[in-house]
Each structure stands twice: as C-alpha cells, then as structure tokens.
Design an enzyme around this catalytic site. Structure first.
Site, mmCIF file in Angstrom:
data_model
loop_
_atom_site.group_PDB
_atom_site.id
_atom_site.type_symbol
_atom_site.label_atom_id
_atom_site.label_comp_id
_atom_site.label_asym_id
_atom_site.label_seq_id
_atom_site.Cartn_x
_atom_site.Cartn_y
_atom_site.Cartn_z
ATOM 1 N N LYS A 50 0.841 -1.199 0.000
ATOM 2 C CA LYS A 50 0.000 0.000 0.000
ATOM 3 C C LYS A 50 0.875 1.247 0.000
ATOM 4 O O LYS A 50 0.609 2.214 -0.721
ATOM 5 C CB LYS A 50 -0.919 0.007 1.230
ATOM 6 C CG LYS A 50 -2.078 -0.968 1.109
ATOM 7 C CD LYS A 50 -2.815 -1.132 2.430
ATOM 8 C CE LYS A 50 -3.837 -2.255 2.338
ATOM 9 N NZ LYS A 50 -4.405 -2.661 3.626
ATOM 10 N N GLN A 94 -4.347 -1.348 9.747
ATOM 11 C CA GLN A 94 -4.312 -2.689 9.157
ATOM 12 C C GLN A 94 -4.900 -3.707 10.131
ATOM 13 O O GLN A 94 -4.492 -3.769 11.297
ATOM 14 C CB GLN A 94 -2.849 -3.039 8.800
ATOM 15 C CG GLN A 94 -2.681 -4.354 8.085
ATOM 16 C CD GLN A 94 -3.287 -4.374 6.690
ATOM 17 O OE1 GLN A 94 -3.211 -3.404 5.944
ATOM 18 N NE2 GLN A 94 -3.917 -5.485 6.337
ATOM 19 N N ASP A 117 -10.856 3.444 4.624
ATOM 20 C CA ASP A 117 -11.334 2.060 4.518
ATOM 21 C C ASP A 117 -12.863 2.009 4.504
ATOM 22 O O ASP A 117 -13.448 0.954 4.253
ATOM 23 C CB ASP A 117 -10.819 1.233 5.702
ATOM 24 C CG ASP A 117 -9.728 0.254 5.277
ATOM 25 O OD1 ASP A 117 -9.552 0.068 4.060
ATOM 26 O OD2 ASP A 117 -9.073 -0.314 6.166
#
Ligand code: NAD
Length: 285
Positions: A50, A94, A117
C-alpha cells in the site's frame, strides 16, 4: 467457450493513472497514514504494498509501526493525533489487530472524514442510506470490475457469499443501489450450491478456499472471486475453483490479478476523495 478473464491488474493500472493525474492537476499531495500493530508477516506485506502504491501516484504515505503489545489506549491516542494532524487526509489501521485491542473501538475512533477504509459507522450508515462518501475499498473495486466488464447489473440476480462489514455487507448495499436483486449467503445458508446456480452475478467472499465448484455456476454467470488464500506450495487460490469455473462462466476474475489490485487502487482513490473533500472540493462529501 472459456470464460472471459476480467483483468483486475489492467483496470487497477488505469485507475491508478487517473488518480495520479488528478493529484498532479490538484497540485497537492494527499497524506495517508497506515498503522500496523505487531509483526504479522501477511499484514507487513500488505502495508508495504500500500505504501509503495500510494507513493507511485503522488500520495505522501506514512507507515506507523507499533509493537505487538501496544495497548488499546495507546493506539487510540495515536489515532486521535492523526485525526488532528492537518497533513493527514486518510487513516488506515491494518487488520487484524492483536487480541488486547478491540477492532470496533479503533474503527470508531477514526475521523469519518479520514476513514479511507470506509468502515466507520458514519460511512457505513451513509452507504446504507444511499448517500455514500468513503466506501470500503474491496466492494468499490468489485463494482468497478463489473462496470469495466460491461456487466448489466440493473435487474440482475446477484449472490454475495459472505456478510462481513469489510466485504459482503457493503457490497450487497452497492449492488442493491445499482438495482440488482441481491441475495446474501453466509455460513448458515442451507443450500449454497442451489443459491449459486440461480445467480447471474456471483461474488464469492467467504474466505474458504475453492468453496464454489464449477457445477454450482450457471452458464453465462459473471463470477467475481474476492477470496485469497496461500497454498502450501506457495501459490494463491480464491474462493472459487477457478479451473472448474472457467469452462462454465461468461467471465471471471482470476486470483491473483482480479479483485486484489483493485482494492489497493480504490484505497488510493478514496484517499484522494477524502483529501479533496477536506479541502472543500464540492464532491461527494
Ligand atoms: P470474514 O471471515 O470476515 O467473513 C466471511 C463471511 O463468509 C462470513 O460472513 C461468513 O458467514 C461467510 N462464510 C464463511 N464460510 C462460509 C460458507 N462455507 N458458506 C457460506 N458463507 C460462508 O472474511 P472477509 O474479511 O469478508 O474476507 C473474505 C475473503 O476475502 C477472505 O478470503 C479474505 O482474505 C478475502 N479478501 C480479499 C481482499 C482482496 O483485496 N482481494 C480484501 C478483503 C478480503
């Protein structure tokens, strides 16, 4: 005729090029903070990818690595600091987190304006009310794959296998908003094979290697495989038995090279969306 392969890598490259172009045109660099707690090797690889992908499109990515024994209080304090940091447009924590940290507490602590997200209650609620802002990256990527493959979603019978907050639930909301007739299957579904056989669009996000067999797939169905599993030999498989599905389906996403690259590309697009909204751009926010 074998199924048409829906090339997620090519589509992700095109979306990343567009994001890079929009960032260049905007003359500022969105800031993305990726928080990694502990040293799970798979998570470390995801975070590195990422970070690299973000930099390639002009996003200032910052990875914050915290030890595995970080307390929930300490992590919440870091998130509060990132919420207040003006150079940070997007925050991604994460998952999975170590057992002493409640993921829901962390997700709810992220400022919805920076929640790239799309998992916070505000963004989930907006999606379900038909006023989406930051949409979870994997379902967003699935919708873009369907659009790129010219799949007519409106009126189609769609089956989503899985009802997680990350994938299944938001995807069902997006498909419904796009006028599909949506069925959500899950671990308690009585006859999954029968549900699959009815589906014109079949999305597998159960997290079970090769769960969906070839003879479960209707001829001419569009199959999107969200699952990703590393095999003992090192190769990757999805939630669909790809070799069995190939001669039956109209089109199918491969694993790897299907949904995965689109998830990352959508994260970068979401970071730009958040950055523009925070700068008062008259967008979706
Ligand atoms: P999850 O474990 O949170 O949810 C799985 C869902 O599938 C649950 O709702 C469960 O009820 C359902 N399920 C489990 N077994 C089932 C069965 N036998 N029959 C029917 N339903 C069943 O998983 P998740 O986070 O939603 O991820 C799903 C899969 O997608 C995983 O393999 C994950 O690695 C993968 N994933 C891939 C990407 C990507 O970018 N490619 C992104 C996110 C998740």
């Amino acid at each position: 005729m074998p199924a048409r392969i829906i090339d997620g890598r090519a589509l992700a490259a095109a979306l990343n090029a567009e994001t890079a172009h929009r960032i260049e045109a905007g003359r500022f660099h969105p800031g993305l903070a990726v928080v990694l707690v502990g040293d799970d090797p798979a998570s470390a690889i995801y975070v590195r990818n990422k970070d690299r992908a973000a930099r390639a499109v002009g996003i200032e990515a910052r990875t914050i690595r915290l030890p595995a024994d970080t307390s929930e209080t300490a992590l919440l304090a870091r998130i509060a600091a990132l919420n207040a940091d003006p150079v940070i447009d997007g925050i991604l924590v994460q998952l999975p987190l170590p057992p002493q940290i409640r993921p829901q507490a962390v997700i709810e602590a992220i400022d919805p304006a920076k929640d790239v997200d799309g998992l916070s209650p505000v963004n989930a609620g907006r999606l379900f009310m038909g006023r989406p802002f930051l949409v979870p990256c994997t379902p967003l990527g699935v919708m873009k794959l369907l659009a790129a493959a010219d799949v007519s979603v409106s009126g189609a019978r769609a089956l989503v296998i899985g009802r997680s907050n990350l994938v299944g639930r938001p995807l069902a909301a997006l498909l419904t908003a796009a006028d599909a007739t949506v069925t959500v299957a899950h671990s308690r579904t009585r006859d999954l094979a029968a549900e699959c056989r009815r589906a014109e669009i079949l999305v597998a996000a159960a997290g079970r290697p090769e769960l969906v067999r070839g003879d479960w797939i209707a001829s001419e169905a569009v199959v999107i495989d969200v699952g990703i599993h590393r095999q003992k030999g090192g190769g990757l498989v999805g939630d669909v038995a790809f070799a069995e599905a190939l001669p039956v389906a109209a089109s199918i996403t491969p694993v790897p090279g299907g949904v995965g690259p689109m998830t990352t590309a959508c994260l970068l697009e979401n970071t730009l969306t958040a950055a523009l909204a925070r700068r008062g751009h008259p967008g979706k926010g």
